[in-house]
Design a protein around this motif. Sequence first.
Motif: not given
Length: 355
Positions: A249-254
């Motif tokens: 889940l890390k290093n992602h944006i939404i």
Amino acid sequence: MNIATYNPENRFQIIKLYTVYWLGYILLFSMIQGLPEGDFIVAWRNEWYSVFPKICFVSIVVELLMPRLLFRKKTTLFIIIYVFLILLFAFLQRLIDNYIILRYYLIFWKMEPLFSAPVFLYNVSKLQFVVTIPIAFKLFYHLAEEKNKVQTILSEKLQAELSSLRNQFHPHFLFNVLNSLYSKILSKSDDSAEIVLKISDLLRFSIYDINSKNISLQNEIDYLKNYIALQQLRFDKQLQLSFSVYGNLKNHIIEPFLILPFIENSYKYCLDENNQGWITIAITVTEDNWLVVKIENSLSDNLPISDKNISGGVGILNVKRRLELLYPEKHILTIKNEVSNFFVSLKLKMEDDNY
């Protein structure tokens, strides 16, 4: 650099561009007229004497007439004044040729009449040549500026629409979570205090993040977990829940709150007449940076006819529109509204966390 922008820095840049342009023009025509006869120096000097009316003509057309007439859709008036000016400055050029250059510097050349057609048309053609390039650049930058304005307007319209969609969702969410608390208070449940605490956390999160452009995927999942925990306190053993998260889940944006409306719908419609139901939620981040969300829930047999088409609800229509605006060609949304169950699959291309 936009020629139509009149701040000091841009004006300085314009002056430099014009200086280079006029020096290049003088050099070009000095070579054209002087080198064949071997009198480059004379031709160079004569071009300096005759360049002033050309500078005035170009400046009036490009810096005054185009912004005030042509760019304001007054094309006919622009053409009329343009034709008048090119004839006027061609006549001024003839005066300079006959009464300055030929009289004092080329005394052995024959002086043509002021309105001699071949010479007059030659001066007109030189004026037309010298103004063509500045006009072309002015038009180019004007069109670029207009395009930027249109893009800015579209961007502002998009942001206004997204803000409206988020604000539509926020009251809907508040209504649902407060209902959870209300039902527990009526039953004097010991869970009321815990529900108040979780509602407080959810409100804090939603107030600060509802208008954010992006949040981390980890924060979004944590928010969903908190919401699900709240709903489980509300329904207790009435619901069978399976919730799982896979992948990094890390290093992602939404975009915030894209998944929640589907989960809300699951809780809203899954209970049957015996107050029993089930929900399965699986969230996966693939190795090629796709977010895959699959949600399936049971449907009550006693749903009103108005509620049968769940996929047409306000919350889901809201998310569909936000996906179209924010993730064009970067998402796949599949919805199956069956008789006894409702299924949603959302695939979303993740962005790196670089904000």
